[in-house]
Design an enzyme around this catalytic site. Sequence first.
Site, mmCIF file in Angstrom:
data_model
loop_
_atom_site.group_PDB
_atom_site.id
_atom_site.type_symbol
_atom_site.label_atom_id
_atom_site.label_comp_id
_atom_site.label_asym_id
_atom_site.label_seq_id
_atom_site.Cartn_x
_atom_site.Cartn_y
_atom_site.Cartn_z
ATOM 1 N N ILE A 718 0.818 -1.228 0.000
ATOM 2 C CA ILE A 718 0.000 0.000 0.000
ATOM 3 C C ILE A 718 0.844 1.267 0.000
ATOM 4 C CG2 ILE A 718 -1.999 -1.072 1.096
ATOM 5 C CD1 ILE A 718 -1.071 0.039 3.762
ATOM 6 N N GLY A 719 2.168 1.140 0.072
ATOM 7 C CA GLY A 719 2.995 2.341 0.063
ATOM 8 C C GLY A 719 4.461 2.011 0.194
ATOM 9 N N SER A 720 5.276 3.026 -0.073
ATOM 10 C CA SER A 720 6.717 2.852 0.073
ATOM 11 C C SER A 720 7.324 4.164 0.534
ATOM 12 C CB SER A 720 7.351 2.418 -1.257
ATOM 13 O OG SER A 720 7.126 3.390 -2.265
ATOM 14 N N ASN A 722 11.378 6.055 2.099
ATOM 15 C CA ASN A 722 12.821 6.120 1.892
ATOM 16 C C ASN A 722 13.514 4.834 2.286
ATOM 17 O OD1 ASN A 722 12.742 8.754 0.937
ATOM 18 N ND2 ASN A 722 12.907 9.636 2.990
ATOM 19 N N PHE A 723 13.008 4.173 3.344
ATOM 20 C CA PHE A 723 13.740 3.034 3.899
ATOM 21 C C PHE A 723 12.928 1.749 3.955
ATOM 22 C CE2 PHE A 723 15.548 6.854 5.977
ATOM 23 C CZ PHE A 723 16.796 6.805 5.391
ATOM 24 N N GLY A 724 11.873 1.649 3.165
ATOM 25 C CA GLY A 724 11.154 0.401 3.201
ATOM 26 C C GLY A 724 9.803 0.479 2.523
ATOM 27 N N LYS A 741 5.138 -1.865 8.382
ATOM 28 C CA LYS A 741 6.241 -1.158 7.749
ATOM 29 C C LYS A 741 7.481 -2.025 7.834
ATOM 30 C CE LYS A 741 8.863 3.176 8.016
ATOM 31 N NZ LYS A 741 8.989 4.489 8.693
ATOM 32 N N ASP A 848 10.123 15.477 8.855
ATOM 33 C CA ASP A 848 9.698 15.002 7.535
ATOM 34 C C ASP A 848 8.177 15.075 7.406
ATOM 35 O OD1 ASP A 848 10.060 14.102 4.970
ATOM 36 O OD2 ASP A 848 10.172 11.981 5.513
#
Length: 1008
Positions: A718-720, A722-724, A741, A848
Amino acid sequence: MFLNKMKLLLFSFTINLLCFFQSNIASFSLAIENNNNNNDELNALLKFKEAISNDPHKILTSWNSSNHFCNWHGITCSKREQRVLELNLEGYQLQGFMSPHIGNLSSLQTLNLQNNNFYGGIPPELGHLSRLRLLFLANNSLAGEIPTNLTSCLELRRIYLQGNNLSGKIPMEIGSLKELQWLWLAKNHLSGKIPYSIWNLSSLLVLSLSYNNLEGKIPQNIGNLKHLQILGMVSNKLCGMLPYSLYNVSSLTYISATNNHFNGSLPADMFFSLPRLQLFEIGSNQMSGSIPVSITNATSLRRFDVTNNSFLGKVPSLAKLHDLWWLNFGSNYLGSYSLKDSEFLESLQNCSKLEILDISANNFAGRLPENIANFSDRLREIYLSDNLLFGEIPTTLGDHINLDVLTMELNFFIGSIPTTFVKFQTMKRLDLSYNKISGQIPPFIGNLSQLLELRISNNMLRGNIPPSIGNCKSLEILDLATNNLSGVIPPEVIGLSSLTVLLNLYENSLTGYLPGQVSLLKFIRQLDVSKNYLSGEIPENIGELVNLEYLNLQGNSFNGTIPSSLAMVKSLQHLDLSRNNLSGSIPTALQDLSLLEYLNVSFNMLDGEVPRKGVFGNSTAITLFGNVKLCGGISELKLPPCHGSKQPRHHSFKDIAVMIVSMVAFPVLLCSMFVAYMMRIRKNEPISDSSALNDLFEKVSYQRLHQATNGFSASNLIGSGNFGFVYKGNLASTNKVVAIKVLNLQKKGARASFMAECNALKHISHRNLVKILTCCSSTDHNGREFKALVFKYMENGSLDKWLHPDIERFEVPKTLMSLNQRIRILIDVASAISYLHYECAQPIVHCDLKPSNILLDDNMVAHVGDFGSARFLSKINDKSYKQNIISRINGTIGYTPPEYGMSSEVSKQGDTYSFGILVLEMLTGRRPTEETFQLGHNLHSYVRMAFPDKLLQIVDPILLSIEIEGTTAKKCLYSLFRIGLACSVESPKERMSIECVSRELNLIKNSL
């Protein structure tokens, strides 16, 4: 011959005798008729008297048999027939109902019962009074409908029914009263449309329908009222455009139609065709367009009120309006942020009778004219707030010694408070908040003895609070928040017993104790001394503030215990004692405060058992974080259970042996752990950095997560970041849908990001932060290191997908996001950031903040997530915070503040910048990373160039398509853009604080 004469004489005598008897018989019959009529009127009057239940002034004592009723108080009769022509009992506070027998006073021409306490309905029998001309029943408590029979009184000239409780519709037959000149129906509960027949009453001079529930449009037929002088339609539900025929009724002197739903614009030449107009009030409608240019020749105009509409553009010269005494342009879009905006102000020096001037909440820019001293010496009220006025406050403003009200807040005034303000001896309300005023608060403020309200918050004032303010013995509101004030709180100020509404000293640098004189504020409703450097104990006598509703002492260094006397403040609704050094237990008696809705005692040193009743029974209403010794309470708080004190006991031989073995074994175990640790270091094995969460959450295995996501299949992705990657999963054991995550540990910085997120999540808990459920630190099926965090699944996904739907991938939200929803999301995000900055034991900077890191639950409540870049700010002396130096900022281009590119210091202001960009993105629908934003241009500069007159050209088309119509929505947009720009300015010091943002967003929400 003699005989003939005798016959003739006898005949004449007979004829005269017959005439005599006939004449007397007629008079006798008339007397009998008058006597019968008089008896009817006498009985009618006696019946009227019987219906009076209270006669405080004994007016009706003369109504008795010893006097003829024509001699009774309030009765006027005809001289010949002795018939009642007038019944006038105005203003005697008579109480009772109106007897229907009044209808038997058949000759009655005037009935005046106004300004009494009559109740019940208006008798329909009044319709029998065919000669009635004047009907005055105003200001009573009459109820029910207006009788239709009343329209049978065809000779009626005036009807006064205002100030009652009449309901229903205005009778359609009212148009039959062709002689009617005055119709006053204001201040009732009348509903429905205005009868069409009213517009045919060509003799009408006054039509007053204000303060009812009338609806519908005004037809062009209103132009038939050629003699109309006064038209009142205030506070109804009337709509549509004001007919142009209205502006041709040259006899009009008063037009008052505020607080309706009228729209359209005003004719440019309206004041040429209304030469007698003295009062024009059209405030609180939906009018637009320009101020008519013909106003320059409206020489009869005395009062002009167009407040709270959507008028725009330049204001014409008002130099010829010599009789003007009330001018209200407030809450429109007048002005153009140009230096020429002040030209019309200069023309006001010719308005020598001006008493009230309101130009607040517009687009006026520039400096106040120096000739403001030449304005009318009658000026009592000046409202300049919420514009873009700048420069120093003219000292000549102080020459208006009759000023009662001066509001200048929400502008850009600089310099100090003029010393000439000492002349304001009648000043009652002075508001200079939200400017850039510097210097000290002048001691002469204490000489303004008539002050009721003093607000100078959100400026740059410094120095001590003058004790002389204690001389303002009428002061009810004192707001000095968010300045740089220092020193102690003067006892003379905090002991000012007249402060019954607000004392706000929030966010200054005040030191010392909270003076015991605080007990003198017995009737104050709000007290805020939060975010200062106050110390010592909270005075026990604070419980004597019997009317206190809001108490905020957070962010100081108060010590000692929570005063038990607070339980005596039965009116308390909001209590914040967080971020102090308070110790001891929470007073159990606080649970008896039935009105208490919010309690925050977080980050103190409290211990003991948490009560369970009252506010303590609602886990969302109390905040207890940072008090590690608290126990008990309701289960939702997840505090450890309280154990009773244990009695000392004698140790057996077995116990002693166990103790000895433990003492020997412990060093051995410690050495073993050290050896194991060194071996892992040598083998370069990672130490479990998820330990930060082990004591808070039960770990979940890799196998369970693998099953929950169908082997981390692409269909569950369902998403991505910077680190995973983030997967949607279903934990079979709990049947919970979760978001997982998974860290890509092959990517540099991923492990540090995981550790940062673990550390941050361990210290935070807030309704607008993503809630973590569990974690996993293990190995996968191939023996490779695996790390994951499991969060509560958010049904509506990220804010990014709502703002920027992917049409090609059919990722389109079910509904369009309204302005109201966007405001609520911004409030949620601001609340979360404010919590991270100011309510955590160790402040956290998110670093962020962007739409993809803001998730929306099934109720569209926003939750800030992804703390992989978060940083803690370290404390210094428990008062100030030092910016933490880090090696690399992992923020996102476009949202990262410019100062992060020049140094490696993070700050709260950095998050504020990101929030400002977020606001602008939500309003424009444009990403800050678009290719068009290059060569020194960015989203901030793009909006700034369009601000304010071209804002609608850059607003998100989705918003334009669904709801940006009317005054309120446009004003909200303007205010939101202003916040976004104020948060994203280049200089960190000039950015608006997130707490001020929260307050303004809530004000915007409440205005919708």
